[in-house]
Enzyme design. Structure first.
Site, PDB file in Angstrom:
ATOM      1  CE  LYS A   1      -1.780   1.663   4.043  1.00 17.95           C
ATOM      2  NZ  LYS A   1      -1.517   3.074   4.307  1.00 17.95           N
ATOM      3  CG  ASN A   2       2.185   2.782   3.574  1.00 22.75           C
ATOM      4  OD1 ASN A   2       1.046   3.177   3.304  1.00 22.75           O
ATOM      5  ND2 ASN A   2       2.555   2.477   4.805  1.00 22.75           N
TER       6      ASN A   2
ATOM      7  NE  ARG B   1      -0.315  12.458   7.628  1.00 24.86           N
ATOM      8  CZ  ARG B   1      -0.551  13.638   8.166  1.00 24.86           C
ATOM      9  NH1 ARG B   1      -1.766  14.068   8.358  1.00 24.86           N
ATOM     10  NH2 ARG B   1       0.441  14.405   8.520  1.00 24.86           N
TER      11      ARG B   1
ATOM     12  CB  CYS C   1      -4.789   6.393  10.318  1.00 30.45           C
ATOM     13  SG  CYS C   1      -5.518   5.080   9.337  1.00 30.45           S
TER      14      CYS C   1
ATOM     15  NE  ARG D   1      -0.176  10.488  10.459  1.00 26.94           N
ATOM     16  CZ  ARG D   1      -0.555   9.497   9.639  1.00 26.94           C
ATOM     17  NH1 ARG D   1      -1.783   9.051   9.676  1.00 26.94           N
ATOM     18  NH2 ARG D   1       0.297   8.962   8.788  1.00 26.94           N
ATOM     19  N   PRO D   2       2.394  16.202  12.106  1.00 25.32           N
ATOM     20  CG  PRO D   2       4.398  16.707  13.183  1.00 25.32           C
ATOM     21  CD  PRO D   2       3.244  15.760  13.213  1.00 25.32           C
ATOM     22  CB  ILE D   3       3.292  18.185   6.787  1.00 25.08           C
ATOM     23  CG1 ILE D   3       2.528  19.519   6.789  1.00 25.08           C
ATOM     24  CG2 ILE D   3       2.308  17.033   6.777  1.00 25.08           C
ATOM     25  CD1 ILE D   3       1.970  19.834   5.408  1.00 25.08           C
TER      26      ILE D   3
ATOM     27  CG  ASP E   1       2.354   1.266   9.593  1.00 22.32           C
ATOM     28  OD1 ASP E   1       1.973   2.098  10.427  1.00 22.32           O
ATOM     29  OD2 ASP E   1       2.829   1.589   8.489  1.00 22.32           O
TER      30      ASP E   1
ATOM     31  CB  ILE F   1       6.565   5.777  14.993  1.00 19.44           C
ATOM     32  CG1 ILE F   1       7.633   4.699  14.713  1.00 19.44           C
ATOM     33  CG2 ILE F   1       6.454   6.763  13.821  1.00 19.44           C
ATOM     34  CD1 ILE F   1       9.009   5.224  14.371  1.00 19.44           C
TER      35      ILE F   1
ATOM     36  NE  ARG G   1      -7.656   4.826   4.637  1.00 21.10           N
ATOM     37  CZ  ARG G   1      -7.335   5.990   5.155  1.00 21.10           C
ATOM     38  NH1 ARG G   1      -7.984   6.426   6.198  1.00 21.10           N
ATOM     39  NH2 ARG G   1      -6.376   6.711   4.643  1.00 21.10           N
TER      40      ARG G   1
HETATM   41  N1  EPU Z   1       6.989  13.852  11.744  1.00 18.50           N
HETATM   42  C1  EPU Z   1       7.305  15.146  12.077  1.00 18.50           C
HETATM   43  N2  EPU Z   1       7.274  16.088  11.088  1.00 18.50           N
HETATM   44  C2  EPU Z   1       6.956  15.796   9.805  1.00 18.50           C
HETATM   45  C3  EPU Z   1       6.644  14.459   9.473  1.00 18.50           C
HETATM   46  C4  EPU Z   1       6.659  13.504  10.461  1.00 18.50           C
HETATM   47  O1  EPU Z   1       7.601  15.458  13.226  1.00 18.50           O
HETATM   48  O2  EPU Z   1       6.959  16.703   8.962  1.00 18.50           O
HETATM   49  C5  EPU Z   1       7.003  12.811  12.791  1.00 18.50           C
HETATM   50  C6  EPU Z   1       5.630  12.184  13.013  1.00 18.50           C
HETATM   51  O3  EPU Z   1       4.849  12.916  13.920  1.00 18.50           O
HETATM   52  C7  EPU Z   1       6.002  10.800  13.532  1.00 18.50           C
HETATM   53  C8  EPU Z   1       7.321  10.500  12.813  1.00 18.50           C
HETATM   54  O4  EPU Z   1       7.808  11.747  12.332  1.00 18.50           O
HETATM   55  O5  EPU Z   1       6.238  10.856  14.898  1.00 18.50           O
HETATM   56  C9  EPU Z   1       7.215   9.545  11.644  1.00 18.50           C
HETATM   57  O6  EPU Z   1       6.241  10.007  10.711  1.00 18.50           O
HETATM   58  P1  EPU Z   1       6.376   9.688   9.152  1.00 18.50           P
HETATM   59  O7  EPU Z   1       6.459  10.984   8.439  1.00 18.50           O
HETATM   60  O8  EPU Z   1       7.439   8.691   8.942  1.00 18.50           O
HETATM   61  O9  EPU Z   1       4.960   9.034   8.835  1.00 18.50           O
HETATM   62  P2  EPU Z   1       4.095   9.183   7.525  1.00 18.50           P
HETATM   63  O10 EPU Z   1       4.956   9.358   6.352  1.00 18.50           O
HETATM   64  O11 EPU Z   1       3.013  10.186   7.755  1.00 18.50           O
HETATM   65  C10 EPU Z   1       4.096   6.665   6.878  1.00 18.50           C
HETATM   66  C11 EPU Z   1       3.066   5.601   6.626  1.00 18.50           C
HETATM   67  C12 EPU Z   1       2.410   5.206   7.931  1.00 18.50           C
HETATM   68  C13 EPU Z   1       3.479   4.742   8.924  1.00 18.50           C
HETATM   69  C14 EPU Z   1       4.582   5.805   9.070  1.00 18.50           C
HETATM   70  C15 EPU Z   1       5.754   5.340   9.908  1.00 18.50           C
HETATM   71  C16 EPU Z   1       2.296   6.100   4.393  1.00 18.50           C
HETATM   72  C17 EPU Z   1       1.208   6.584   3.518  1.00 18.50           C
HETATM   73  N3  EPU Z   1       2.061   6.128   5.704  1.00 18.50           N
HETATM   74  O12 EPU Z   1       3.397   7.773   7.441  1.00 18.50           O
HETATM   75  O13 EPU Z   1       1.579   4.104   7.602  1.00 18.50           O
HETATM   76  O14 EPU Z   1       2.903   4.529  10.184  1.00 18.50           O
HETATM   77  O15 EPU Z   1       5.097   6.160   7.765  1.00 18.50           O
HETATM   78  O16 EPU Z   1       6.313   4.186   9.380  1.00 18.50           O
HETATM   79  O17 EPU Z   1       3.325   5.663   3.921  1.00 18.50           O
HETATM   80  C18 EPU Z   1      -0.265   2.663   7.815  1.00 18.50           C
HETATM   81  O18 EPU Z   1       0.066   2.120   6.747  1.00 18.50           O
HETATM   82  O19 EPU Z   1      -1.126   2.172   8.573  1.00 18.50           O
HETATM   83  C19 EPU Z   1       0.377   3.913   8.206  1.00 18.50           C
HETATM   84  C20 EPU Z   1      -0.151   4.718   9.105  1.00 18.50           C
END
Ligand code: EPU
Length: 416
Positions: free
Chosen positions: A22-23, A93, A117, A122-124, A305, A327, A397
């Site tokens: 998926k990811n 997301r 989710c 979940r900051p960016i 995950d 995480i 999903r």
């Molecule tokens: N974080 C920040 N700032 C940012 C981005 C992230 O502080 O700008 C922090 C988050 O708050 C978190 C950590 O960094 O504590 C990791 O977040 P990450 O950005 O790696 O997560 P993501 O890219 O939003 C993806 C997967 C998630 C999975 C996470 C961690 C996708 C679409 N989603 O999310 O998958 O949990 O990586 O491995 O790839 C799932 O499949 O169920 C799922 C939630």
């Protein structure tokens, strides 16, 4: 939203085929925007998040032709819009990957703050920091992120937190930028490598994906490609968990063993017997489950995950297990639902203490996100009696045909 009725207590036996990741798919589909010709994607999982991603592309003017259930030809040459509609971005997301892809294609992107989710904030900020380093300016107005750049120029980007999403977005934004971009403290997840391999197959120049330093030398153009997406390691791990709680025997086919190391290692500790083959793994369990301590971490650590699913397994184990979420700030929201089934779990912040119990009893429960939903299915399969799981669209999903696959393995499950 739909509901699963699951009668627990049946041992799962047989074979299950794992679908594409998926990811990885959710990163690679937007990456096709960067190609100057059509791309053929194979082994795409047939799940609702992938369908949503196609809906986003179609709204922007893409032509999408399904060749079979898992193979799709995407022609983005006709895209004429740099905007992802609010109502679609809000549902997923991974809609934020359109920021990086559209920025490269149009030097401008307008995408709503992503949904998806909810496990706390979940900051960016890291995505935005990376775009800025490459020369883009951004503004957030009425929930929409507006990104603009005169030109994208490579540079050095250090992430102080390892982020899968930010690493992917910067790969998408840097791949055609002028000069060289270096991402330090990059995420190493298999889907990062898969995206880099896909981009390289189109003519990109990316080295180091899978390590914590990725070097991207910008190229002028990217071409058509035909590409097969990697198997989903979380789907594979979830079926292992189902084998464990039902004392089953399952041949899990079409997997990449390397991506499963941390999950297999923990399953062995718990008492699951494992036989590895080239692209499949046979898991069986006919004894009492052992306790285990688990800490979720970035790859190659134990994946967050899989945290809810392994917690569900450990509710059946003998002894006390400690689960630490490494995480996300708030990824134990599903625990209350497991407790409805008789699980003995206490949560303090990012730590859950599971007092293993040999039996759970069926109950009506509600999924609060995708992996939480998977954990409830696992618990229901191992419990005594008939459970009803609400909100199963979350589960759909990320798990293709979960009801059909489980029925083939001998589970008693219906969707109503
Ligand atoms: N974080 C920040 N700032 C940012 C981005 C992230 O502080 O700008 C922090 C988050 O708050 C978190 C950590 O960094 O504590 C990791 O977040 P990450 O950005 O790696 O997560 P993501 O890219 O939003 C993806 C997967 C998630 C999975 C996470 C961690 C996708 C679409 N989603 O999310 O998958 O949990 O990586 O491995 O790839 C799932 O499949 O169920 C799922 C939630």
């Amino acid at each position: 939203m739909g509901r699963f009725i699951v009668e627990g207590g049946f041992s799962l036996k047989g074979e299950v085929k794992i679908n594409g990741s998926k990811n990885a798919a959710l990163a690679i589909i937007p990456a096709t925007i960067l190609s100057n010709g059509p791309c053929l994607l194979k082994n795409l999982p047939n799940i609702s998040d992938v369908k949503l991603s196609f809906e986003i592309l179609t709204k922007m003017g893409a032509k999408i032709k399904k060749q079979d259930e898992h193979t799709v030809l995407i022609d983005n040459t006709t895209i004429n819009c740099n905007e992802v509609p609010f109502e679609l971005a809000m549902k997923m997301r991974a809609s934020y990957y359109y920021l990086g892809a559209l920025l490269t294609r149009f030097k401008e992107a307008n995408v709503a703050m992503p949904g998806g989710c909810n496990f706390g904030v979940r900051p960016i900020n890291l995505h935005l920091k990376g775009f800025k380093m490459l020369g883009a300016n951004y503004e957030i107005d009425a929930g929409i992120i507006h990104l603009k750049a005169k030109e994208l120029v490579g540079g050095k980007i250090y992430f102080d937190v390892v982020s899968v999403g930010a690493t992917i977005n910067i790969l998408l934004a840097a791949v055609k930028a002028k000069g060289v971009t270096i991402i330090e403290n990059a995420a190493k997840e298999p889907h990062i490598v898969d995206l880099a391999n896909f981009l390289n197959s189109m003519g990109a120049n990316i080295i180091g994906a899978g390590t914590n330093v990725i070097k991207i030398k910008g190229v002028e153009s990217l071409n058509s490609s035909s590409y097969t997406i990697i198997p989903d390691q979380i789907e594979a791990g979830s079926y292992m968990a189902m084998a464990a709680v039902t004392r089953g025997e399952i041949l899990i086919r079409d997997v990449t063993l390397k991506h499963l190391e941390s999950i297999l290692n923990k399953m062995e500790t718990i008492g699951v017997k494992i036989k590895k083959y080239d692209s499949s793994v046979f898991v069986s369990c006919n004894c009492e489950l052992n306790k285990a301590d688990v800490t979720s971490q970035a790859y190659p650590g134990f994946p967050t995950d899989m945290q809810p699913q392994i917690t569900a397994v450990l509710t059946f184990a003998k002894g006390t297990s400690i689960i630490t979420e490494g995480i996300w700030a708030n990824r134990f929201q599903y625990v209350g639902e497991l407790c409805r089934m008789g699980a003995l779990i206490t949560v303090d912040g990012k730590v859950a203490v599971v007092e293993g119990k040999q039996t759970l009893k069926a109950a009506p429960v509600t999924a609060c996100d995708l992996r939480a939903g998977a954990a409830l299915v696992i618990a229901a399969l191992g419990a005594q009696g008939k459970s009803e799981i609400e909100n199963v669209s979350y589960i759909e999903r990320g798990y293709e045909n979960i009801v059909g696959k489980l029925k083939d393995l001998g589970a008693v499950i219906e969707k109503v």
